[in-house]
Enzyme design. Structure first.
Site, PDB file in Angstrom:
ATOM      1  N   CYS A   1      34.452 -16.051  -0.413  1.00 43.58           N
ATOM      2  CA  CYS A   1      33.908 -14.978   0.407  1.00 43.58           C
ATOM      3  C   CYS A   1      34.873 -14.700   1.544  1.00 43.58           C
ATOM      4  CB  CYS A   1      32.546 -15.373   0.952  1.00 43.58           C
ATOM      5  SG  CYS A   1      31.802 -14.088   1.924  1.00 43.58           S
TER       6      CYS A   1
ATOM      7  N   THR B   1       6.429  -9.697   5.805  1.00 44.05           N
ATOM      8  CA  THR B   1       5.931  -8.675   4.885  1.00 44.05           C
ATOM      9  C   THR B   1       5.528  -7.446   5.672  1.00 44.05           C
ATOM     10  OG1 THR B   1       4.350  -8.130   3.172  1.00 44.05           O
ATOM     11  CG2 THR B   1       3.559  -9.545   4.924  1.00 44.05           C
ATOM     12  N   TYR B   2       5.675  -6.330   5.022  1.00 42.26           N
ATOM     13  CA  TYR B   2       5.202  -5.094   5.639  1.00 42.26           C
ATOM     14  C   TYR B   2       4.040  -4.540   4.824  1.00 42.26           C
ATOM     15  CZ  TYR B   2       9.822  -5.690   7.614  1.00 42.26           C
ATOM     16  OH  TYR B   2      10.918  -6.213   8.234  1.00 42.26           O
ATOM     17  N   ASN B   3       3.592  -5.380   3.902  1.00 42.16           N
ATOM     18  CA  ASN B   3       2.499  -4.962   3.019  1.00 42.16           C
ATOM     19  C   ASN B   3       2.802  -3.674   2.269  1.00 42.16           C
ATOM     20  OD1 ASN B   3       0.762  -7.132   3.588  1.00 42.16           O
ATOM     21  ND2 ASN B   3       0.285  -6.181   5.553  1.00 42.16           N
ATOM     22  N   THR B   4       4.052  -3.508   1.940  1.00 50.87           N
ATOM     23  CA  THR B   4       4.399  -2.328   1.165  1.00 50.87           C
ATOM     24  C   THR B   4       5.179  -2.751  -0.069  1.00 50.87           C
ATOM     25  OG1 THR B   4       6.441  -2.079   2.387  1.00 50.87           O
ATOM     26  CG2 THR B   4       4.576  -0.765   3.126  1.00 50.87           C
TER      27      THR B   4
ATOM     28  N   THR C   1       2.043  -8.945  -0.891  1.00 50.48           N
ATOM     29  CA  THR C   1       3.233  -9.292  -1.664  1.00 50.48           C
ATOM     30  C   THR C   1       3.469 -10.798  -1.717  1.00 50.48           C
ATOM     31  OG1 THR C   1       4.575  -8.997   0.305  1.00 50.48           O
ATOM     32  CG2 THR C   1       4.390  -7.122  -1.158  1.00 50.48           C
TER      33      THR C   1
ATOM     34  N   GLU D   1      13.823  -3.219   1.206  1.00 46.80           N
ATOM     35  CA  GLU D   1      13.088  -4.223   0.428  1.00 46.80           C
ATOM     36  C   GLU D   1      14.042  -5.087  -0.381  1.00 46.80           C
ATOM     37  OE1 GLU D   1       8.776  -2.186  -0.369  1.00 46.80           O
ATOM     38  OE2 GLU D   1      10.535  -1.240  -1.234  1.00 46.80           O
TER      39      GLU D   1
END
EC number: 1.11.1.-
Lengths: 799, 492
Positions: free
Chosen positions: B121, B386-389, B398, B463
């Protein structure tokens, strides 16, 4: 209740007997539990699930519950519990989240009774209701607790902790409906079994997961909790807010805690990692365990008192695949090994002394002197006859203050700051240090440096011939002084240097706050004096000259008319007349008679001294005359170092040790060196000479000492505006730091080579060097609220 | 594959790489052609990241507080899509690099270089070469391992194992390092080193997984940062490929297709959530599922020619390796499937027997104070973030998905959770995602934009970055668990 009383009588009828013993299991244990008859114990682990009978002399395997062709994960137990009302009923918590109950009364080989697969994650703990036969509680990694009625297939109620994993659940012994649960996030919740909708009470008990809890068997409402933060806390739950009653600090995260039966203040703990011992603590004595069991070779995973009314039998299971029965009388008691005497110096010579009370009481018959100009302190703790260790380790603390107006420790600070320890040739270092010592009026030290230079630097630097002349001169002034060397002679030199400075009262009080008082306060609290952190002997020389001013004052026995020092002599070795005079001169005298030296004496008289600093000692050059290797003197140098160290001038010992390095190191044993180093570093730090102490640490060759630099230094800063600690976000006050984004980006670039200067700090001055944490830089910085906060960084963690 | 295009640039990069140290010292400024895509990542359109950034003052603040370089580098920019996480990340990284710890500062950066070199890297290598020199490191060390003290060289073995096959680390390795002698490591030092190694191995995964571009000139070109920042080598090669791939794959996939994919995934999640008590798989079944998942992960990359790296690229790897390999020994040593060597003599790591929360934390915090708390916070943060999406859907739990990702990574390192049904992995993670996961965690240097694009096509870039964060932390935790377990065994 009826059953309970039967148990007690059962005990009364047949007293438990047994011995300390252990047996090997086939696999590591995760938990153990005892049958109520106190004659059987169940051991459960990932690949073990067995019942052992506890017999007089040994454990006997009674039943293997792990049956079946291919053992399933349901048998991989994280916890096990034996019903305290029903001898046939057990429950296990499996790592795969299943709760299993076992009925030993089943005729089949497989005793498995019921299977509850309601939890989604590992079940950490199961717990039977203490009096209800069919109620079982479980706590799981998924954050839920479930209550099962064993007569039904499913759980009766589910309690949601509304947070991360449940680590422990325990029914209260006294309150029929109450249970406590502990969580990974440090919370403890109290629930009413009838109200699954929300918990009755919640509070944060620990920093990090709370691994275990235990209700006190007698004291209603006392709950002990143990956490990853290495603490055991005892909470009083009867008050409106849970109140922390006691706190025990252990050395490793606490995996289990169990109150000891019949002993109101005792509890047993074992740890999750690193530490394999089981400790029994008296919560009122949180610093030394009352008892310690050291049988296990790997971490102890389960502990249980054998009988709810017998305090002397403890059972334990461990990762080392063994099951042990410990007898309390066989436990090792650290208290016995504790030293009941302690001695500690304050920075300016105040002395705190703690000793066995009996000893002090006897001495106090001598009637302490009470001068009105001083305010000595005397702590005596009321003895509580109910307390343990009473006869063993109770001690009294006396504090002696020194006379105001004495000499300060200025010389020490100056010397420390000005000495050069490395980076130049040996001869220059010696010369430099000699000069420093002379300027501070410490002639003997100066002479020693000069001698060292002469001994170790090649004679070529100073032509032998040049020096020989001074035998005559030395004979007249140097040698007599050295020969008759003793304390009185040195008084103007050493004595005055070491007087205590009382005049600087203000400065003093806050310094004392930093160091000595810390010791005092803890001593006052607990009387456990485990030896002072300052080696007892190295400052004695300084105080000796003033022994008349040291006294013990016991107000109760004060008799003003009888001025006498009652300091116990034996606790306090007085400075002896120095018999072994500094090696150099004496040695020279012996040599002076030897024939080979006398030959060179002929040249002596005609020459003039090269350097006045040599006048006293230059004899030595003539004598070894470059024929004696420096090794020849190493014994003497060693004695010299010991002499200084004994006398209290550990500074000299360490400085010489560093400068001479390999030349003398091999002659002095590692431990002594380490002792000197730590003493000196400690002193330096008390005087806040961080730079010097760090240099010493760096230059030291002792491994234990150089490790000091690898420990962390924590720097706590409070916002001077709101007085809150600025911990959560680096150097910004939470409350006032809303507009922090406005710090100039350009500044950052300029700062790069520097380590973490506070962002709003003006460009660096000379204080900080690149690539090294600034050692004693005072940072004045502006909090975004405009208030200034200053902080002093402590030691440097890089090398 | 368009080979002609990429190889000259590879050669150029190669030259640059060997030079970059000299460049630093001689102060010879070399302008480097910019990567073809603008912005911090080759995978993510610039506006996705930058947009988020301008809004976020918090990120700027964090960078100023915790960045060692004082600049908003590309990693930070990409991570700033998840500011909450970014804070824990920067704090712990800053602590490792700059705060009190047993190791001298240049050592820390050199160890970071060694770790990054295991995955070639160059982005991280360049970054730390720079910082290494700034913190007073000896420039000569940068000529390669034979120039560094034996003590550092001794870390090689553990670096190698940790990066590719952490399950092979035993207490003997630890003993060898701490054995009293001239070049021994103290335990606190070793723990510090291990934390750094694990951190930078994992970070390399993130860099490749998110296609982080080499640093460009900072807007304010203030002389001395300019030179060091510009060097980019290997990354660019990968990116070149990716861009070609991107053009290939861009329009190919039908939207309808991916939409239904998403719906199907949602459906499966819902089903799994509902059937809390399904047929109740037997234990054997459960362990078979774990084994199956383990075995299947074996074929995920190697068996799939479509996804696997074009063969010719390995040759490029080799060339580049010779440059980066100065920092490592045994460059050929790579990930070998845990399952493949699973001839039952390598026991599965039972997660419940040595967990981070109970055991790892206590040990690491004991020997290197406070790092435990920072890592703990970071692991917890990433696991619970989480953004619950999900893509276009809102109000989705999720948890399952996150857990599946985390546990799948651990599965590839042979860590098994008793309380997890590995059948879920199969249902939730589609094949292309598995390919991506395996590549990013095990061979990050082979990640291509095509891989990145081919999974979860409906999902937002943020995401996917979240996925990368999960993979990175899971990998770091796995490495730490193995190393710390070995240290614990050494202690007992």
């Amino acid at each position: 209740m009826e059953k309970m009383s039967r148990v007690t009588t059962a005990l009364g009828g047949s007293v438990l007997t047994g011995r300390t013993m252990h047996c090997h299991l086939d696999a590591p244990a995760n938990a153990i539990s005892v049958c109520r008859d106190a004659a059987q114990v169940v051991v459960a682990g990932r690949s073990i699930f067995k019942i052992y009978a506890i017999e007089e002399e040994q454990f006997v395997e009674k039943l293997n519950l792990r049956v079946g062709r291919k053992p399933s994960l349901n048998l991989s137990c994280a916890d096990v519990v034996w019903h305290q009302m029903d001898e046939n009923l057990l429950a296990t918590a499996a790592t795969n989240g299943v709760v299993v109950t076992w009925n030993l009364g089943r005729p089949a080989r497989n005793k498995q009774d019921q299977l509850f697969t309601e939890h989604k994650r590992t079940v950490n703990k199961v717990c039977f209701h203490p009096t209800e036969a069919h109620v079982l509680l479980s706590g799981s990694q998924d954050g839920f607790m479930k209550c099962f009625d064993l007569r039904r297939k499913d759980s009766v109620s589910t309690f949601s902790g509304q947070s991360e994993s449940v680590r422990d659940v325990q029914f209260s012994i006294r309150d029929y409906f109450t249970f406590a649960s502990t969580f990974e996030n440090g919370n403890v919740q109290l629930w009413d079994i009838r109200r699954p909708d929300r918990c009755e009470r919640m509070f944060t008990a620990h920093n990090g997961p709370v691994f275990c809890c235990d209700w006190h068997p007698e004291d209603r409402g006392w709950l002990a909790t143990g956490g990853r933060d290495k603490m055991v806390k005892v909470w009083d739950m009867t008050t409106h807010r849970a109140k922390e009653m006691h706190c025990v600090q252990t050395i490793a995260s606490v995996a289990r805690v169990k109150w000891r039966p019949e002993c109101r203040h005792h509890l047993a703990t074992c740890s999750m990692m690193v530490d394999h011992n089981i400790y029994v603590w008296d919560v009122r004595r949180p610093f030394v365990p009352a008892a310690m069991f050291e049988e296990h070779r790997d971490v102890t995973t389960g502990i249980a008192w054998r009988h709810p009314h017998d305090p002397s039998f403890l059972l334990s299971g461990s990762k080392d695949s063994s099951l042990c029965q410990h007898l309390f009388r066989d436990a090792s008691q650290p208290v016995e090994r504790a030293n009941p005497e302690g001695l500690c110096y304050g920075l300016f010579g105040d002395l705190a002394f703690a000793a066995k009370e009996s000893l002090v009481a006897a001495e106090s018959g001598r009637k302490p002197y009470t001068g009105d100009r001083r305010h000595p302190i005397f702590f005596k703790r009321k003895l509580d006859p109910a307390e343990p260790f009473a006869g063993l380790a109770s001690s009294a603390l006396s504090v002696f203050e020194t006379e105001p107006g004495g000499g300060g420790m200025r010389w020490f600070v100056d010397t420390a700051e000005r000495y050069a320890l490395a980076g130049r040739p040996l001869a220059e270092l010696c010369d430099h240090n000699a000069k420093v010592a002379r300027e501070l009026g410490r002639n003997q030290v100066a002479q020693t440096w000069t001698m060292l230079r002469i001994i170790y630097c090649s004679p070529g630097l100073v032509p032998t011939a040049n020096l020989n002349h001074s035998v005559g001169k030395g004979g007249s002034c140097g040698l007599p002084l050295m020969n008759s060397f003793n304390l009185k002679d040195m008084a103007p030199g050493l004595g005055s240097e070491t007087r205590l400075d009382r005049s600087k009262g203000d400065a003093r009080s806050d310094t004392v706050l930093l160091d000595s008082s810390a010791t005092l306060i803890t001593n006052e609290d607990n009387e456990e004096t485990e030896g002072s952190d300052v080696p007892a002997d190295y400052l004695l020389g300084d105080v000796e000259g003033e022994e008349d001013e040291l006294y013990l004052l016991d107000p109760e026995h004060a008799h003003p008319e009888e001025p006498e020092c009652v300091l116990p002599q034996e606790a306090f070795p007085l400075r002896h007349e120095i018999v072994d005079t500094p090696p150099g001169p004496e040695h020279l005298q012996d040599k002076a008679d030897s024939p080979h030296v006398s030959g060179s004496e002929a040249d002596v008289a005609s020459l003039a001294p090269v350097d006045s600093s040599f006048s006293l000692l230059s004899v030595s050059h003539a004598l070894y005359d470059s024929r004696l290797p420096p090794d020849f003197f190493s014994v003497l140098v060693r004695d010299m170092l010991h002499f200084y160290a004994e006398q209290g001038d550990v500074q000299m010992a360490v400085s010489v040790l560093i400068i001479l390095g390999e030349r003398v190191r091999k002659d002095i044993d590692e431990q002594t060196q380490e002792h000197w180093y730590t003493s000196y570093i400690d002193l330096l730090q008390r005087f806040r000479l961080w730079n010097v102490s760090n240099e010493v640490v760096k230059l030291s060759t002792s491994r234990a000492v150089s490790c000091l630099n690898q420990a962390s230094t924590t720097l706590h800063v409070n916002c001077s505006h709101c007085k809150r600690p600025m911990s959560s976000r680096g150097w910004v006050c939470d409350r006032w730091g809303s507009g922090v984004g406005r710090w100039g980006r350009g500044l950052q670039a300029a700062q790069e080579p520097l380590l973490r200067r506070p962002p709003s700090c003006p460009p660096p001055g000379a204080t900080a060097a690149p690539a090294c944490v600034p050692s004693a830089t005072t940072w004045s910085r502006v909090c975004s609220c405009g208030a200034r906060a200053a902080a002093t960084a402590a030691t440097c963690s890089t090398s | 594959m368009n080979r002609g295009g990429s190889s000259p640039s590879a050669a150029a990069n190669y030259l640059l790489c060997t030079n970059c140290r000299k460049v630093l010292r001689k102060d010879k400024r070399i302008r480097v052609s910019q990567p073809l895509t603008r912005g911090p990542s080759a995978f993510i359109p610039e506006k996705e990241v930058v947009q988020a950034n301008t809004v976020d003052e918090r990120t700027n603040f964090l960078v100023e507080e915790y960045s060692t370089s004082g600049r908003l580098d590309n990693i930070t920019q990409v991570m700033s899509l998840h500011t909450q996480y970014l804070e824990s990340f920067l704090r712990s990284q800053f602590y490792m690099l700059r705060m009190d710890g047993p190791l001298p500062l240049p050592y820390r950066h050199y160890i970071a270089i060694m770790a990054a070199a295991r995955h070639q890297c160059s982005y991280l290598i360049n970054m730390h070469v720079d910082e290494f020199l700034k913190t007073g490191g000896i420039a000569e060390w940068l000529n390669g391992l034979e120039y560094v003290p034996q003590r550092l060289k001794n870390l090689n073995e553990i670096n190698k194992l940790l990066a590719h096959r952490p399950w092979l680390i035993t207490k003997e390795h630890i003993q060898k390092l701490v054995k009293t002698g001239e070049n021994n490591w103290s335990l606190p030092e070793l723990v510090h080193a291990v934390v750094l190694l694990a951190h930078y191995h994992a970070l390399a995964s993130f860099v490749f997984g998110s296609g982080i571009n080499p640093e460009r000139d900072p807007e304010i070109s203030n002389g001395f940062t300019l030179i060091s920042v510009n060097n980019f080598c290997v990354c660019d090669l990968a990116n070149d490929n990716n861009i070609e791939n991107a053009s290939l794959s861009g329009g190919n996939f039908g939207i309808v297709d991916s939409l239904s994919e998403l719906e199907a995934l949602m459906e499966r999640m819902k089903r799994l959530q509902e059937e809390t008590e399904d047929e109740e798989a037997s234990q054997e079944e459960m362990s078979t599922r774990f084994e199956k998942e383990k075995k299947e992960s074996l074929f995920v990359v190697s068996g799939d020619t479509f996804h696997s790296f074009p063969h010719s690229d390995f040759e490029d790897d080799m060339i580049i390796t010779s440059d980066v390999s100065r920092y490592i020994e045994d460059p050929g040593f790579g990930y070998e499937d845990f399952a493949r060597r699973g001839e039952e003599h390598l026991p599965t790591f039972r997660a419940q027997d040595y967990t981070w929360e109970n055991h790892g934390f206590s040990l690491v915090n004991r020997l290197y104070s406070d790092i435990g708390h920072l890592l703990d916070e970071k692991f917890r943060m990433v696991y619970n973030l989480t953004y619950n999406t999900m893509a276009t859907h809102e109000d989705v739990d999720t948890t399952m998905l996150r857990r599946a990702l985390f546990n799948y990574v651990h599965c590839m390192f042979g860590i098994r959770y008793d309380d997890y049904d590995y059948g879920e992995v199969n249902q939730l993670l589609e094949r292309s995602l598995k390919v991506y996961i395996k590549t990013v965690t095990c061979y990050p240097e082979r990640t291509t934009k095509r891989m990145y694009d081919s999974y979860w096509r409906q999902f937002k870039h943020s995401e996917k970055v979240h996925v990368n964060l999960l993979l990175m932390e899971a990998r770091m935790q796995a490495e730490l668990l193995y190393a710390l377990r070995a240290i614990t065994r050494h202690l007992t």
